[in-house]
Design a protein around this motif. Structure first.
Motif, PDB file in Angstrom:
ATOM      1  N   VAL A  43     -81.794   7.681   9.598  1.00  0.00           N
ATOM      2  CA  VAL A  43     -81.062   8.921   9.891  1.00  0.00           C
ATOM      3  C   VAL A  43     -82.017  10.106   9.818  1.00  0.00           C
ATOM      4  O   VAL A  43     -82.681  10.317   8.809  1.00  0.00           O
ATOM      5  N   LYS A  44     -82.073  10.871  10.915  1.00  0.00           N
ATOM      6  CA  LYS A  44     -82.927  12.060  10.939  1.00  0.00           C
ATOM      7  C   LYS A  44     -82.140  13.354  11.153  1.00  0.00           C
ATOM      8  O   LYS A  44     -82.683  14.438  10.983  1.00  0.00           O
ATOM      9  N   ARG A  45     -80.879  13.211  11.555  1.00  0.00           N
ATOM     10  CA  ARG A  45     -80.028  14.391  11.769  1.00  0.00           C
ATOM     11  C   ARG A  45     -78.600  14.015  11.437  1.00  0.00           C
ATOM     12  O   ARG A  45     -78.163  12.888  11.657  1.00  0.00           O
ATOM     13  N   ILE A  46     -77.859  14.987  10.907  1.00  0.00           N
ATOM     14  CA  ILE A  46     -76.446  14.787  10.583  1.00  0.00           C
ATOM     15  C   ILE A  46     -75.615  15.836  11.298  1.00  0.00           C
ATOM     16  O   ILE A  46     -75.956  17.021  11.295  1.00  0.00           O
ATOM     17  N   VAL A  47     -74.529  15.398  11.933  1.00  0.00           N
ATOM     18  CA  VAL A  47     -73.565  16.302  12.554  1.00  0.00           C
ATOM     19  C   VAL A  47     -72.222  16.078  11.875  1.00  0.00           C
ATOM     20  O   VAL A  47     -71.746  14.942  11.787  1.00  0.00           O
ATOM     21  N   ALA A  71     -79.858   7.911  18.797  1.00  0.00           N
ATOM     22  CA  ALA A  71     -80.170   6.734  17.980  1.00  0.00           C
ATOM     23  C   ALA A  71     -80.453   7.046  16.519  1.00  0.00           C
ATOM     24  O   ALA A  71     -80.397   6.154  15.666  1.00  0.00           O
ATOM     25  N   GLU A  72     -80.742   8.312  16.196  1.00  0.00           N
ATOM     26  CA  GLU A  72     -81.094   8.661  14.818  1.00  0.00           C
ATOM     27  C   GLU A  72     -80.179   9.745  14.239  1.00  0.00           C
ATOM     28  O   GLU A  72     -80.527  10.393  13.263  1.00  0.00           O
ATOM     29  N   THR A  73     -79.009   9.924  14.854  1.00  0.00           N
ATOM     30  CA  THR A  73     -78.067  10.947  14.391  1.00  0.00           C
ATOM     31  C   THR A  73     -76.820  10.317  13.788  1.00  0.00           C
ATOM     32  O   THR A  73     -76.169   9.477  14.417  1.00  0.00           O
ATOM     33  N   LEU A  74     -76.509  10.704  12.575  1.00  0.00           N
ATOM     34  CA  LEU A  74     -75.268  10.323  11.904  1.00  0.00           C
ATOM     35  C   LEU A  74     -74.220  11.390  12.201  1.00  0.00           C
ATOM     36  O   LEU A  74     -74.505  12.583  12.120  1.00  0.00           O
ATOM     37  N   TYR A 111     -78.718  11.944   2.181  1.00  0.00           N
ATOM     38  CA  TYR A 111     -79.842  12.157   3.109  1.00  0.00           C
ATOM     39  C   TYR A 111     -80.405  13.567   2.905  1.00  0.00           C
ATOM     40  O   TYR A 111     -80.230  14.456   3.739  1.00  0.00           O
ATOM     41  N   PRO A 112     -81.073  13.796   1.783  1.00  0.00           N
ATOM     42  CA  PRO A 112     -81.504  15.154   1.417  1.00  0.00           C
ATOM     43  C   PRO A 112     -82.527  15.780   2.356  1.00  0.00           C
ATOM     44  O   PRO A 112     -82.676  17.008   2.377  1.00  0.00           O
ATOM     45  N   PRO A 136     -75.416  23.364   2.271  1.00  0.00           N
ATOM     46  CA  PRO A 136     -76.804  23.085   2.661  1.00  0.00           C
ATOM     47  C   PRO A 136     -76.893  22.636   4.121  1.00  0.00           C
ATOM     48  O   PRO A 136     -77.278  21.501   4.422  1.00  0.00           O
ATOM     49  N   VAL A 137     -76.508  23.531   5.041  1.00  0.00           N
ATOM     50  CA  VAL A 137     -76.527  23.194   6.461  1.00  0.00           C
ATOM     51  C   VAL A 137     -77.583  24.014   7.185  1.00  0.00           C
ATOM     52  O   VAL A 137     -77.944  25.122   6.766  1.00  0.00           O
ATOM     53  N   SER A 138     -78.060  23.470   8.293  1.00  0.00           N
ATOM     54  CA  SER A 138     -79.086  24.140   9.092  1.00  0.00           C
ATOM     55  C   SER A 138     -78.476  25.110  10.088  1.00  0.00           C
ATOM     56  O   SER A 138     -79.075  26.147  10.402  1.00  0.00           O
ATOM     57  N   SER A 139     -77.293  24.771  10.630  1.00  0.00           N
ATOM     58  CA  SER A 139     -76.645  25.658  11.595  1.00  0.00           C
ATOM     59  C   SER A 139     -75.175  25.316  11.717  1.00  0.00           C
ATOM     60  O   SER A 139     -74.710  24.268  11.241  1.00  0.00           O
ATOM     61  N   TYR A 140     -74.460  26.211  12.383  1.00  0.00           N
ATOM     62  CA  TYR A 140     -73.045  26.004  12.654  1.00  0.00           C
ATOM     63  C   TYR A 140     -72.775  26.267  14.132  1.00  0.00           C
ATOM     64  O   TYR A 140     -73.199  27.290  14.669  1.00  0.00           O
ATOM     65  N   ILE A 141     -72.073  25.339  14.778  1.00  0.00           N
ATOM     66  CA  ILE A 141     -71.671  25.482  16.183  1.00  0.00           C
ATOM     67  C   ILE A 141     -70.162  25.635  16.213  1.00  0.00           C
ATOM     68  O   ILE A 141     -69.432  24.732  15.772  1.00  0.00           O
ATOM     69  N   ILE A 142     -69.671  26.760  16.712  1.00  0.00           N
ATOM     70  CA  ILE A 142     -68.232  26.965  16.858  1.00  0.00           C
ATOM     71  C   ILE A 142     -67.904  26.824  18.338  1.00  0.00           C
ATOM     72  O   ILE A 142     -68.399  27.568  19.174  1.00  0.00           O
ATOM     73  N   TRP A 143     -67.076  25.826  18.661  1.00  0.00           N
ATOM     74  CA  TRP A 143     -66.840  25.425  20.056  1.00  0.00           C
ATOM     75  C   TRP A 143     -65.353  25.599  20.391  1.00  0.00           C
ATOM     76  O   TRP A 143     -64.510  24.900  19.863  1.00  0.00           O
TER      77      TRP A 143
END
Length: 266
Positions: A43-47, A71-74, A111-112, A136-143
């Motif tokens: 896992v390299k990215r989390i959504v 392939a590497e996103t949870l 997955y720290p 502890p998030v990198s960004s927020y997408i409001i859709w």
């Protein structure tokens, strides 16, 4: 150490790079469920996908989660308490916000080193705005998201009865509405925001996006916009491809430090 996860159930979904599990985790003494899309690779990215609607309307579906995956996103979508077998009662931006914050904290502990991006769709827009700045998030997408509870009350006459039952009246229950005022909680140092909206959206009007962008300008929060003026609440297939490309490019830009300006519109 289970980090709050108390049960996992494998789901019969045929996916090339992922397995699907319905997980149950502990929040405020309640057993809350959500759908987890776990990659076979590292896992390299989390959504974290925050659903719209209520009950069976807008519920978390595999197709929604798969939109954000590689392939590497949870990808994880909490059902919220009171929905789809989760204990408790949906409070519509009340204690159900804890179902979001606890899920993010569990994933961060597991997955720290991974970037975490929250995506709030429709009702989930405000669900995310009320929680993302303290996580502890990198960004927020409001859709296609609700950005203001007062706008929601004014705009959705068909939902006023539900809002009165679950939250109250904006004047009579002013404190309850004030607690759900997300803009007042956002600061210049909050994680960057991508605002995605359709110009023909009849369920959540695009003025929700305009209002949010205007307020973020005043606050000084870093953000970017992506408006599709001919699209509705859910983009048509050809437009959806562009939307998802924009969202994934945004995540990459955030992770590589390419979000430069205070305001950058597309």
């Amino acid at each position: 150490m289970n980090l709050g996860i108390i049960n996992k159930k494998r789901m019969p979904v045929d996916a090339k790079h992922h397995i699907f599990e319905e997980i149950t985790y502990q929040v405020d003494g309640l057993k809350v469920r959500g759908l987890l899309m776990l990659p076979n690779e590292n896992v390299k990215r989390i959504v974290v996908y925050l659903r719209g609607g209520k009950g069976q309307v807008g519920k978390v579906r595999t197709g929604r989660l798969m939109q954000f995956a590689d392939a590497e996103t949870l990808v994880f979508g909490p059902y919220y308490r009171g929905n789809n077998g989760s204990e408790g009662k949906d409070e519509f931006y009340g204690a159900d916000l804890h179902d979001v914050t606890e899920a993010v904290r569990i994933l961060h502990q597991l997955y720290p080193d991974c970037a975490i991006h929250m995506v709030g769709f429709s009702r989930g827009g405000l669900q995310g705005l009320l929680t993302f700045q303290d996580l502890p998030v990198s960004s927020y997408i409001i859709w296609g998201g609700v950005s203001d509870i007062y706008l929601m009350y004014e705009e959705r006459i068909d939902l006023r009865g539900m809002l009165k039952r679950m939250v109250g009246h904006p004047r009579k229950q002013a404190d309850a509405y004030h607690e759900r005022d997300a803009i007042a909680q956002i600061t210049a140092s909050s994680p960057p925001i991508l605002i995605v909206h359709g110009g023909q959206d009849q369920q959540v009007g695009i003025h929700n996006a305009y209002y949010l962008a205007d307020q973020l300008d005043k606050i000084g929060t870093t953000y970017r916009t992506f408006y599709q003026m001919e699209e509705g609440h859910v983009p048509r297939p050809f437009a959806l491809t562009n939307t998802l490309s924009c969202v994934k490019q945004w995540m990459m830009d955030v992770e590589t430090g390419n979000i430069k300006s205070h305001k950058s519109s597309k």
